[in-house]
Design a protein around this motif. Structure first.
Motif, PDB file in Angstrom:
ATOM      1  N   LYS A  28       0.847  -1.196   0.000  1.00 54.32           N
ATOM      2  CA  LYS A  28       0.000   0.000   0.000  1.00 54.32           C
ATOM      3  C   LYS A  28       0.876   1.237   0.000  1.00 54.32           C
ATOM      4  CE  LYS A  28      -4.031  -1.652   2.501  1.00 54.32           C
ATOM      5  NZ  LYS A  28      -4.867  -1.423   3.685  1.00 54.32           N
ATOM      6  N   ASP A  29       0.388   2.289  -0.652  1.00 49.93           N
ATOM      7  CA  ASP A  29       1.074   3.575  -0.600  1.00 49.93           C
ATOM      8  C   ASP A  29       0.870   4.177   0.790  1.00 49.93           C
ATOM      9  OD1 ASP A  29       1.932   3.454  -3.228  1.00 49.93           O
ATOM     10  OD2 ASP A  29       0.171   4.496  -4.008  1.00 49.93           O
ATOM     11  N   SER A  30       1.908   4.778   1.331  1.00 45.05           N
ATOM     12  CA  SER A  30       1.834   5.465   2.616  1.00 45.05           C
ATOM     13  C   SER A  30       2.220   6.918   2.394  1.00 45.05           C
ATOM     14  CB  SER A  30       2.790   4.834   3.624  1.00 45.05           C
ATOM     15  OG  SER A  30       2.414   3.502   3.885  1.00 45.05           O
ATOM     16  N   PHE A  31       1.456   7.833   2.997  1.00 44.83           N
ATOM     17  CA  PHE A  31       1.699   9.261   2.833  1.00 44.83           C
ATOM     18  C   PHE A  31       1.982   9.880   4.193  1.00 44.83           C
ATOM     19  CE2 PHE A  31      -0.890   7.877  -0.689  1.00 44.83           C
ATOM     20  CZ  PHE A  31      -0.204   8.401  -1.766  1.00 44.83           C
ATOM     21  N   TYR A  32       2.908  10.833   4.213  1.00 45.05           N
ATOM     22  CA  TYR A  32       3.359  11.437   5.459  1.00 45.05           C
ATOM     23  C   TYR A  32       3.255  12.955   5.377  1.00 45.05           C
ATOM     24  CZ  TYR A  32       5.303   6.788   5.938  1.00 45.05           C
ATOM     25  OH  TYR A  32       5.443   5.438   6.008  1.00 45.05           O
ATOM     26  N   ARG A  33       3.077  13.562   6.534  1.00 43.40           N
ATOM     27  CA  ARG A  33       3.090  15.022   6.633  1.00 43.40           C
ATOM     28  C   ARG A  33       4.041  15.392   7.756  1.00 43.40           C
ATOM     29  NH1 ARG A  33      -3.025  15.822   8.284  1.00 43.40           N
ATOM     30  NH2 ARG A  33      -3.103  14.317   6.670  1.00 43.40           N
ATOM     31  N   ALA A  67       8.303  11.701  -3.103  1.00 39.18           N
ATOM     32  CA  ALA A  67       8.827  10.444  -2.551  1.00 39.18           C
ATOM     33  C   ALA A  67       9.833  10.727  -1.438  1.00 39.18           C
ATOM     34  CB  ALA A  67       9.492   9.621  -3.649  1.00 39.18           C
ATOM     35  N   LEU A  68       9.732   9.964  -0.334  1.00 44.88           N
ATOM     36  CA  LEU A  68      10.695  10.095   0.753  1.00 44.88           C
ATOM     37  C   LEU A  68      12.042   9.565   0.284  1.00 44.88           C
ATOM     38  CD1 LEU A  68       8.055  10.468   2.400  1.00 44.88           C
ATOM     39  CD2 LEU A  68       9.199   9.281   4.236  1.00 44.88           C
ATOM     40  N   LEU A  69      13.107  10.187   0.760  1.00 43.48           N
ATOM     41  CA  LEU A  69      14.457   9.796   0.370  1.00 43.48           C
ATOM     42  C   LEU A  69      15.162   9.110   1.521  1.00 43.48           C
ATOM     43  CD1 LEU A  69      15.556  13.111  -1.383  1.00 43.48           C
ATOM     44  CD2 LEU A  69      14.612  11.063  -2.451  1.00 43.48           C
ATOM     45  N   TYR A  70      16.043   8.170   1.184  1.00 45.49           N
ATOM     46  CA  TYR A  70      16.893   7.567   2.197  1.00 45.49           C
ATOM     47  C   TYR A  70      18.291   7.386   1.635  1.00 45.49           C
ATOM     48  CZ  TYR A  70      16.171   3.039  -0.146  1.00 45.49           C
ATOM     49  OH  TYR A  70      16.123   2.018  -1.059  1.00 45.49           O
ATOM     50  N   ARG A  71      19.245   7.378   2.573  1.00 40.89           N
ATOM     51  CA  ARG A  71      20.647   7.212   2.199  1.00 40.89           C
ATOM     52  C   ARG A  71      21.151   5.938   2.836  1.00 40.89           C
ATOM     53  NH1 ARG A  71      25.261  10.410   4.543  1.00 40.89           N
ATOM     54  NH2 ARG A  71      23.566  11.630   5.399  1.00 40.89           N
ATOM     55  N   ASP A  72      21.710   5.093   2.022  1.00 37.52           N
ATOM     56  CA  ASP A  72      22.329   3.852   2.485  1.00 37.52           C
ATOM     57  C   ASP A  72      23.771   3.893   2.013  1.00 37.52           C
ATOM     58  OD1 ASP A  72      22.703   1.404   3.614  1.00 37.52           O
ATOM     59  OD2 ASP A  72      21.505   0.287   2.168  1.00 37.52           O
ATOM     60  N   GLY A  73      24.671   4.303   2.888  1.00 39.55           N
ATOM     61  CA  GLY A  73      26.057   4.535   2.475  1.00 39.55           C
ATOM     62  C   GLY A  73      26.118   5.837   1.700  1.00 39.55           C
ATOM     63  N   ALA A  74      26.686   5.775   0.504  1.00 32.80           N
ATOM     64  CA  ALA A  74      26.815   6.986  -0.312  1.00 32.80           C
ATOM     65  C   ALA A  74      25.644   7.171  -1.269  1.00 32.80           C
ATOM     66  CB  ALA A  74      28.118   6.924  -1.108  1.00 32.80           C
ATOM     67  N   SER A  75      24.772   6.173  -1.364  1.00 32.35           N
ATOM     68  CA  SER A  75      23.683   6.199  -2.342  1.00 32.35           C
ATOM     69  C   SER A  75      22.418   6.834  -1.773  1.00 32.35           C
ATOM     70  CB  SER A  75      23.384   4.757  -2.774  1.00 32.35           C
ATOM     71  OG  SER A  75      22.279   4.715  -3.618  1.00 32.35           O
ATOM     72  N   LEU A  76      21.820   7.745  -2.527  1.00 28.34           N
ATOM     73  CA  LEU A  76      20.562   8.386  -2.152  1.00 28.34           C
ATOM     74  C   LEU A  76      19.464   7.795  -3.037  1.00 28.34           C
ATOM     75  CD1 LEU A  76      19.412  10.594  -0.301  1.00 28.34           C
ATOM     76  CD2 LEU A  76      19.708  12.185  -2.182  1.00 28.34           C
ATOM     77  N   THR A  77      18.399   7.260  -2.410  1.00 24.93           N
ATOM     78  CA  THR A  77      17.357   6.535  -3.132  1.00 24.93           C
ATOM     79  C   THR A  77      15.980   6.999  -2.677  1.00 24.93           C
ATOM     80  OG1 THR A  77      18.843   4.620  -3.148  1.00 24.93           O
ATOM     81  CG2 THR A  77      16.575   4.208  -3.754  1.00 24.93           C
ATOM     82  N   GLN A  78      14.995   6.862  -3.558  1.00 24.81           N
ATOM     83  CA  GLN A  78      13.614   7.196  -3.215  1.00 24.81           C
ATOM     84  C   GLN A  78      12.874   5.924  -2.820  1.00 24.81           C
ATOM     85  OE1 GLN A  78      12.423   8.934  -7.001  1.00 24.81           O
ATOM     86  NE2 GLN A  78      12.328  10.940  -6.039  1.00 24.81           N
ATOM     87  N   TYR A  79      12.035   6.023  -1.777  1.00 21.16           N
ATOM     88  CA  TYR A  79      11.149   4.925  -1.449  1.00 21.16           C
ATOM     89  C   TYR A  79      10.084   4.812  -2.535  1.00 21.16           C
ATOM     90  CZ  TYR A  79      12.847   4.436   3.369  1.00 21.16           C
ATOM     91  OH  TYR A  79      13.602   4.202   4.481  1.00 21.16           O
ATOM     92  N   SER A  80       9.648   3.589  -2.849  1.00 24.84           N
ATOM     93  CA  SER A  80       8.638   3.392  -3.890  1.00 24.84           C
ATOM     94  C   SER A  80       7.223   3.635  -3.390  1.00 24.84           C
ATOM     95  CB  SER A  80       8.735   1.972  -4.449  1.00 24.84           C
ATOM     96  OG  SER A  80       9.992   1.778  -5.044  1.00 24.84           O
ATOM     97  N   TYR A  81       6.944   3.283  -2.147  1.00 28.24           N
ATOM     98  CA  TYR A  81       5.567   3.351  -1.660  1.00 28.24           C
ATOM     99  C   TYR A  81       5.396   4.295  -0.467  1.00 28.24           C
ATOM    100  CZ  TYR A  81       5.160  -0.673  -4.681  1.00 28.24           C
ATOM    101  OH  TYR A  81       5.179  -1.487  -5.778  1.00 28.24           O
ATOM    102  N   HIS A  82       6.376   5.164  -0.229  1.00 28.41           N
ATOM    103  CA  HIS A  82       6.302   6.133   0.860  1.00 28.41           C
ATOM    104  C   HIS A  82       6.524   7.527   0.276  1.00 28.41           C
ATOM    105  CE1 HIS A  82       6.382   2.991   3.907  1.00 28.41           C
ATOM    106  NE2 HIS A  82       7.305   2.401   3.179  1.00 28.41           N
ATOM    107  N   ALA A  83       5.554   8.423   0.497  1.00 20.70           N
ATOM    108  CA  ALA A  83       5.639   9.758  -0.108  1.00 20.70           C
ATOM    109  C   ALA A  83       5.123  10.814   0.861  1.00 20.70           C
ATOM    110  CB  ALA A  83       4.811   9.804  -1.394  1.00 20.70           C
ATOM    111  N   TRP A  84       5.609  12.036   0.677  1.00 21.57           N
ATOM    112  CA  TRP A  84       5.077  13.174   1.409  1.00 21.57           C
ATOM    113  C   TRP A  84       3.694  13.478   0.871  1.00 21.57           C
ATOM    114  CZ3 TRP A  84       7.467  14.305   5.640  1.00 21.57           C
ATOM    115  CH2 TRP A  84       8.855  14.190   5.734  1.00 21.57           C
ATOM    116  N   LEU A  85       2.832  14.039   1.695  1.00 22.92           N
ATOM    117  CA  LEU A  85       1.493  14.429   1.276  1.00 22.92           C
ATOM    118  C   LEU A  85       1.576  15.532   0.222  1.00 22.92           C
ATOM    119  CD1 LEU A  85      -1.278  13.450   2.081  1.00 22.92           C
ATOM    120  CD2 LEU A  85      -1.375  15.255   3.777  1.00 22.92           C
ATOM    121  N   GLU A  86       2.544  16.428   0.383  1.00 24.17           N
ATOM    122  CA  GLU A  86       2.794  17.518  -0.553  1.00 24.17           C
ATOM    123  C   GLU A  86       4.302  17.612  -0.751  1.00 24.17           C
ATOM    124  OE1 GLU A  86      -0.287  20.968   0.225  1.00 24.17           O
ATOM    125  OE2 GLU A  86       0.797  20.445   2.055  1.00 24.17           O
TER     126      GLU A  86
END
Length: 141
Positions: A28-33, A67-86
Motif C-alpha cells: 500500500k502507498d503510505s503518505f506522510y506530513r 517520494a521520501l528519500l533515504y541514504r544507504d552509504g553513499a547512495s541516495l534513493t527514493q522509497y517506492s511506496y512512501h511519499a510526502w502528502l505535498e
C-alpha cells in the motif's frame, strides 16, 4: 487431436498462469506530513510591525519530489511506496507560516497567494531531507 508436445506446452502455460496468481500483493502507498512541533511562545515586546511573506522554499531535483528519500552509504534513493502528502518545499513553507503566526512574530504572516504588499520576505532552500538507513537519523537542512 492434441499431440504429446502440445499437451506439455498447454500444461506448462497453465502452470505459469496459475503461478502468476499466487504472487505477493502490491504494498500500500503510505503518505506522510510534517508533524507540528511544540507551540512557540509569543515574542516578548510584541510583533515586528509589518507584513512578512513566506514563499515556498527552493528545492532542486529529487529534493522537491514527494517520494521520501533515504541514504544507504553513499547512495541516495527514493522509497517506492512512501511519499510526502505535498512537496517538501510547500510543507516547510506552511510550517514556517504556522510557527511565525503562533509566535506572533509579525503583524501579519502571509503566503504569496494572498497578494499583499510585504515589508519582509523569508527565503530559504532545502539542501537535504533524508533518512540515514540503520542509524535512526533523519537529516534536514
Amino acid at each position: 487431436m492434441i499431440t504429446f508436445s502440445r499437451r506439455r506446452w498447454l500444461a506448462g502455460s497453465a502452470a505459469l498462469v496459475l503461478a502468476g496468481c499466487g504472487s505477493d500483493p502490491v504494498p500500500k502507498d503510505s503518505f506522510y506530513r510534517l508533524e507540528r512541533g511544540a507551540d512557540v511562545a509569543p515574542l516578548g515586546g510584541g510583533p515586528v510591525k509589518g507584513t512578512l511573506e513566506v514563499p515556498p522554499l527552493r528545492a532542486e531535483g529529487i529534493l522537491n519530489e514527494r517520494a521520501l528519500l533515504y541514504r544507504d552509504g553513499a547512495s541516495l534513493t527514493q522509497y517506492s511506496y512512501h511519499a510526502w502528502l505535498e512537496p517538501p518545499s510547500i510543507m516547510l513553507q506552511r510550517a514556517f507560516i504556522d510557527a511565525l503566526r503562533g509566535a506572533q512574530a509579525f503583524t501579519l504572516v502571509a503566503s504569496p497567494e494572498m497578494r499583499l504588499d510585504r515589508d519582509y520576505e523569508l527565503r530559504g532552500s532545502v539542501r537535504q531531507l533524508e533518512q540515514v538507513i540503520g542509524s535512526g537519523v533523519v537529516i534536514a537542512l
